[in-house]
Design a protein around this motif. Structure first.
Motif, short mmCIF file in Angstrom:
data_model
loop_
_atom_site.label_atom_id
_atom_site.label_comp_id
_atom_site.label_asym_id
_atom_site.label_seq_id
_atom_site.Cartn_x
_atom_site.Cartn_y
_atom_site.Cartn_z
N LEU A 3 -94.69 -61.38 -50.75
CA LEU A 3 -94.23 -62.10 -51.93
C LEU A 3 -95.41 -62.54 -52.80
CD1 LEU A 3 -91.80 -62.96 -53.45
CD2 LEU A 3 -91.64 -65.01 -52.03
N PHE A 4 -96.51 -62.92 -52.19
CA PHE A 4 -97.73 -63.20 -52.95
C PHE A 4 -98.10 -61.97 -53.77
CE2 PHE A 4 -102.24 -62.59 -53.52
CZ PHE A 4 -102.72 -63.81 -53.94
N SER A 5 -98.13 -60.82 -53.14
CA SER A 5 -98.53 -59.59 -53.83
C SER A 5 -97.58 -59.24 -54.96
CB SER A 5 -98.62 -58.43 -52.83
OG SER A 5 -99.63 -58.67 -51.88
N ALA A 10 -96.77 -58.80 -60.62
CA ALA A 10 -95.89 -58.97 -61.79
C ALA A 10 -96.56 -59.79 -62.88
CB ALA A 10 -94.58 -59.65 -61.36
N LEU A 11 -97.30 -60.83 -62.49
CA LEU A 11 -97.98 -61.66 -63.47
C LEU A 11 -99.09 -60.87 -64.17
CD1 LEU A 11 -98.62 -64.27 -64.90
CD2 LEU A 11 -99.69 -65.13 -62.80
N ARG A 12 -99.86 -60.11 -63.41
CA ARG A 12 -100.93 -59.32 -64.01
C ARG A 12 -100.38 -58.23 -64.93
NH1 ARG A 12 -102.89 -57.26 -59.04
NH2 ARG A 12 -104.08 -55.79 -60.29
N VAL A 139 -97.67 -68.46 -54.38
CA VAL A 139 -96.46 -67.89 -54.97
C VAL A 139 -95.92 -68.87 -56.02
CG1 VAL A 139 -94.07 -67.20 -54.53
CG2 VAL A 139 -95.88 -66.49 -52.96
N LEU A 140 -95.96 -70.16 -55.69
CA LEU A 140 -95.53 -71.17 -56.66
C LEU A 140 -96.47 -71.20 -57.86
CD1 LEU A 140 -93.75 -73.52 -57.55
CD2 LEU A 140 -95.02 -75.01 -55.98
N GLU A 141 -97.77 -71.11 -57.62
CA GLU A 141 -98.75 -71.08 -58.71
C GLU A 141 -98.49 -69.90 -59.64
OE1 GLU A 141 -102.73 -72.10 -60.50
OE2 GLU A 141 -101.18 -73.18 -59.43
N TRP A 142 -98.35 -68.71 -59.06
CA TRP A 142 -98.15 -67.51 -59.89
C TRP A 142 -96.83 -67.59 -60.65
CZ3 TRP A 142 -102.78 -66.93 -59.63
CH2 TRP A 142 -103.54 -66.40 -58.58
N THR A 143 -95.79 -68.07 -60.00
CA THR A 143 -94.47 -68.11 -60.64
C THR A 143 -94.46 -69.09 -61.81
OG1 THR A 143 -93.40 -67.48 -58.56
CG2 THR A 143 -92.01 -68.48 -60.25
#
Length: 218
Positions: A3-5, A10-12, A139-143
Protein backbone atom coordinates in the motif's frame (compact mmCIF):
# COMPACT_ATOMS: atom_id res chain seq x y z
CA UNK A 1 4.31 -2.43 2.25
CA UNK A 2 2.35 -2.80 -1.01
CA UNK A 3 0.00 0.00 0.00
CA UNK A 4 2.95 2.33 0.60
CA UNK A 5 4.17 1.58 -2.92
CA UNK A 6 0.75 2.03 -4.54
CA UNK A 7 0.10 5.30 -2.71
CA UNK A 8 3.55 6.69 -3.46
CA UNK A 9 3.46 5.63 -7.11
CA UNK A 10 0.03 7.22 -7.58
CA UNK A 11 1.20 10.48 -6.01
CA UNK A 12 4.34 10.64 -8.16
CA UNK A 13 2.31 9.90 -11.29
CA UNK A 14 -0.09 12.71 -10.38
CA UNK A 15 2.88 15.08 -10.11
CA UNK A 16 4.28 13.83 -13.43
CA UNK A 17 0.96 14.71 -15.09
CA UNK A 18 1.01 18.35 -14.01
CA UNK A 19 1.47 21.15 -16.52
CA UNK A 20 4.04 23.88 -15.85
CA UNK A 21 1.17 26.24 -15.05
CA UNK A 22 -0.17 23.86 -12.39
CA UNK A 23 2.95 24.35 -10.26
CA UNK A 24 1.96 27.97 -9.64
CA UNK A 25 -1.54 27.05 -8.44
CA UNK A 26 -2.41 26.89 -4.74
CA UNK A 27 -2.26 23.53 -3.03
CA UNK A 28 -4.34 22.21 -0.16
CA UNK A 29 -1.51 23.11 2.25
CA UNK A 30 -2.22 26.59 3.58
CA UNK A 31 0.28 29.08 2.18
CA UNK A 32 1.92 26.61 -0.19
CA UNK A 33 1.75 26.52 -3.95
CA UNK A 34 1.82 23.18 -5.74
CA UNK A 35 5.54 23.66 -6.38
CA UNK A 36 6.15 24.06 -2.64
CA UNK A 37 4.27 20.87 -1.92
CA UNK A 38 6.22 18.95 -4.57
CA UNK A 39 9.45 20.24 -3.06
CA UNK A 40 8.24 18.97 0.32
CA UNK A 41 7.68 15.55 -1.28
CA UNK A 42 11.34 15.50 -2.35
CA UNK A 43 12.31 16.09 1.29
CA UNK A 44 9.86 13.39 2.40
CA UNK A 45 11.45 10.93 -0.03
CA UNK A 46 14.87 11.76 1.37
CA UNK A 47 13.54 11.13 4.89
CA UNK A 48 12.28 7.71 3.83
CA UNK A 49 15.69 6.81 2.40
CA UNK A 50 17.52 8.05 5.50
CA UNK A 51 15.20 6.25 7.92
CA UNK A 52 15.33 2.90 6.12
CA UNK A 53 19.13 2.87 6.44
CA UNK A 54 19.09 3.96 10.10
CA UNK A 55 18.60 0.70 12.00
CA UNK A 56 17.85 0.61 15.72
CA UNK A 57 18.77 -2.09 18.22
CA UNK A 58 16.11 -1.29 20.80
CA UNK A 59 12.45 -2.26 21.01
CA UNK A 60 9.91 -0.20 19.04
CA UNK A 61 8.55 2.80 20.89
CA UNK A 62 5.91 3.78 18.33
CA UNK A 63 3.72 2.27 15.63
CA UNK A 64 2.03 3.60 12.49
CA UNK A 65 -0.58 5.49 14.56
CA UNK A 66 1.50 6.77 17.48
CA UNK A 67 4.12 7.98 14.99
CA UNK A 68 1.87 11.02 14.50
CA UNK A 69 1.81 14.00 16.84
CA UNK A 70 -1.32 16.13 17.09
CA UNK A 71 -0.51 19.83 17.34
CA UNK A 72 -2.65 22.44 19.04
CA UNK A 73 -2.51 24.96 16.19
CA UNK A 74 -2.15 24.71 12.40
CA UNK A 75 1.17 25.62 10.78
CA UNK A 76 1.65 29.31 10.03
CA UNK A 77 4.53 29.02 7.57
CA UNK A 78 6.92 30.59 10.09
CA UNK A 79 8.59 27.28 10.90
CA UNK A 80 12.18 27.45 9.52
CA UNK A 81 11.81 24.22 7.55
CA UNK A 82 8.52 25.36 6.03
CA UNK A 83 10.11 28.67 5.01
CA UNK A 84 13.13 26.86 3.59
CA UNK A 85 10.86 24.61 1.53
CA UNK A 86 9.23 27.62 -0.14
CA UNK A 87 12.59 29.22 -0.94
CA UNK A 88 14.01 25.96 -2.24
CA UNK A 89 10.97 25.34 -4.44
CA UNK A 90 11.31 28.81 -5.98
CA UNK A 91 15.01 28.21 -6.62
CA UNK A 92 14.24 25.35 -9.00
CA UNK A 93 12.79 27.85 -11.48
CA UNK A 94 11.86 25.33 -14.16
CA UNK A 95 9.13 22.96 -12.88
CA UNK A 96 10.71 20.23 -14.99
CA UNK A 97 13.77 20.26 -12.75
CA UNK A 98 11.61 19.81 -9.67
CA UNK A 99 9.68 16.97 -11.32
CA UNK A 100 12.94 15.30 -12.33
CA UNK A 101 14.33 15.52 -8.80
CA UNK A 102 11.16 14.03 -7.32
CA UNK A 103 11.20 11.21 -9.84
CA UNK A 104 14.88 10.52 -9.16
CA UNK A 105 14.78 10.55 -5.35
CA UNK A 106 11.20 9.28 -5.21
CA UNK A 107 11.98 6.22 -7.32
CA UNK A 108 14.90 5.41 -5.03
CA UNK A 109 12.66 5.72 -1.96
CA UNK A 110 10.13 3.42 -3.59
CA UNK A 111 12.79 0.80 -4.35
CA UNK A 112 14.19 1.01 -0.83
CA UNK A 113 10.73 0.49 0.63
CA UNK A 114 10.10 -2.53 -1.58
CA UNK A 115 13.39 -4.09 -0.46
CA UNK A 116 12.97 -3.33 3.25
CA UNK A 117 12.36 -6.08 5.80
CA UNK A 118 9.06 -5.06 7.45
CA UNK A 119 10.34 -6.32 10.81
CA UNK A 120 13.54 -4.24 10.67
CA UNK A 121 13.65 -1.70 13.49
CA UNK A 122 14.46 1.79 12.31
CA UNK A 123 15.01 5.10 14.06
CA UNK A 124 13.63 8.52 13.17
CA UNK A 125 12.84 11.66 15.18
CA UNK A 126 13.85 9.96 18.45
CA UNK A 127 11.38 7.15 17.74
CA UNK A 128 11.94 3.47 17.02
CA UNK A 129 9.48 1.69 14.73
CA UNK A 130 9.47 -1.38 12.56
CA UNK A 131 10.02 -0.52 8.92
CA UNK A 132 6.53 -1.89 8.22
CA UNK A 133 4.91 0.50 10.69
CA UNK A 134 7.03 3.42 9.46
CA UNK A 135 6.00 2.84 5.86
CA UNK A 136 2.36 2.36 6.88
CA UNK A 137 2.45 5.75 8.61
CA UNK A 138 3.58 7.21 5.30
CA UNK A 139 0.46 5.89 3.57
CA UNK A 140 -1.37 8.60 5.51
CA UNK A 141 1.29 11.16 4.55
CA UNK A 142 1.09 10.30 0.85
CA UNK A 143 -2.70 10.20 0.81
CA UNK A 144 -3.15 13.55 2.53
CA UNK A 145 -0.58 15.20 0.29
CA UNK A 146 -2.18 13.66 -2.78
CA UNK A 147 -5.40 15.37 -1.72
CA UNK A 148 -3.42 18.58 -1.16
CA UNK A 149 -1.88 18.31 -4.61
CA UNK A 150 -5.21 18.04 -6.41
CA UNK A 151 -7.18 20.42 -4.19
CA UNK A 152 -7.47 22.97 -7.03
CA UNK A 153 -6.89 20.57 -9.92
CA UNK A 154 -10.26 18.87 -10.48
CA UNK A 155 -9.06 16.88 -13.48
CA UNK A 156 -6.12 15.30 -11.64
CA UNK A 157 -6.33 11.64 -10.57
CA UNK A 158 -7.48 10.80 -7.04
CA UNK A 159 -5.45 8.83 -4.49
CA UNK A 160 -5.99 5.04 -4.56
CA UNK A 161 -9.23 4.00 -2.84
CA UNK A 162 -7.41 1.54 -0.59
CA UNK A 163 -5.03 4.29 0.53
CA UNK A 164 -7.95 6.55 1.39
CA UNK A 165 -9.60 3.77 3.39
CA UNK A 166 -6.43 2.86 5.31
CA UNK A 167 -5.71 6.52 6.01
CA UNK A 168 -9.20 7.03 7.37
CA UNK A 169 -8.72 4.01 9.62
CA UNK A 170 -5.48 5.47 11.00
CA UNK A 171 -7.02 8.92 11.48
CA UNK A 172 -9.91 7.39 13.40
CA UNK A 173 -7.45 5.62 15.70
CA UNK A 174 -5.61 8.91 16.24
CA UNK A 175 -8.94 10.60 17.02
CA UNK A 176 -10.10 7.76 19.22
CA UNK A 177 -13.46 7.74 17.44
CA UNK A 178 -14.99 6.78 14.11
CA UNK A 179 -16.29 9.26 11.58
CA UNK A 180 -19.95 8.85 10.60
CA UNK A 181 -20.58 6.21 7.96
CA UNK A 182 -22.12 8.90 5.75
CA UNK A 183 -18.68 10.53 5.38
CA UNK A 184 -16.69 9.35 2.40
CA UNK A 185 -13.08 8.44 3.15
CA UNK A 186 -11.97 11.61 1.36
CA UNK A 187 -14.33 13.82 3.35
CA UNK A 188 -13.32 12.18 6.63
CA UNK A 189 -9.68 12.99 5.89
CA UNK A 190 -10.32 16.54 4.68
CA UNK A 191 -12.62 17.48 7.55
CA UNK A 192 -10.69 15.47 10.12
CA UNK A 193 -7.40 17.24 9.39
CA UNK A 194 -8.89 20.71 8.90
CA UNK A 195 -8.37 20.82 5.17
CA UNK A 196 -11.97 21.93 4.87
CA UNK A 197 -14.56 22.99 7.41
CA UNK A 198 -17.53 20.69 8.01
CA UNK A 199 -20.95 21.80 6.85
CA UNK A 200 -23.58 22.38 9.52
CA UNK A 201 -25.12 19.00 8.68
CA UNK A 202 -21.74 17.27 8.91
CA UNK A 203 -20.97 18.95 12.23
CA UNK A 204 -24.26 17.67 13.62
CA UNK A 205 -23.43 14.15 12.46
CA UNK A 206 -19.97 14.34 14.00
CA UNK A 207 -21.46 14.88 17.43
CA UNK A 208 -18.86 14.87 20.20
CA UNK A 209 -16.08 14.11 17.70
CA UNK A 210 -16.45 17.65 16.31
CA UNK A 211 -14.90 19.05 19.49
CA UNK A 212 -11.66 17.12 18.79
CA UNK A 213 -11.29 18.46 15.27
CA UNK A 214 -9.29 19.44 13.40
CA UNK A 215 -6.45 17.00 14.04
CA UNK A 216 -3.30 18.90 13.05
CA UNK A 217 -0.84 16.12 12.29
CA UNK A 218 2.90 16.51 12.43
Amino acid sequence: MDLFSRSWTALRMAVAGLSDEDFARPSGCTGWLVRDLVCHLVIDAQDVLITLVTPADTAPTHDAVTYWNVADTPPTGDDPLDALTVRLAAAYGDPGLLTFHLDDVGSAAGRAAALADPDLRVSTQDMVLTAGDYLTAYVLEWTLHHLDLIAHLPEAPEPPAEGLARSREMLEKIAGAAFPASFSDRDALLVGTGRRAPTEAERAELGSLAAKLPLILG
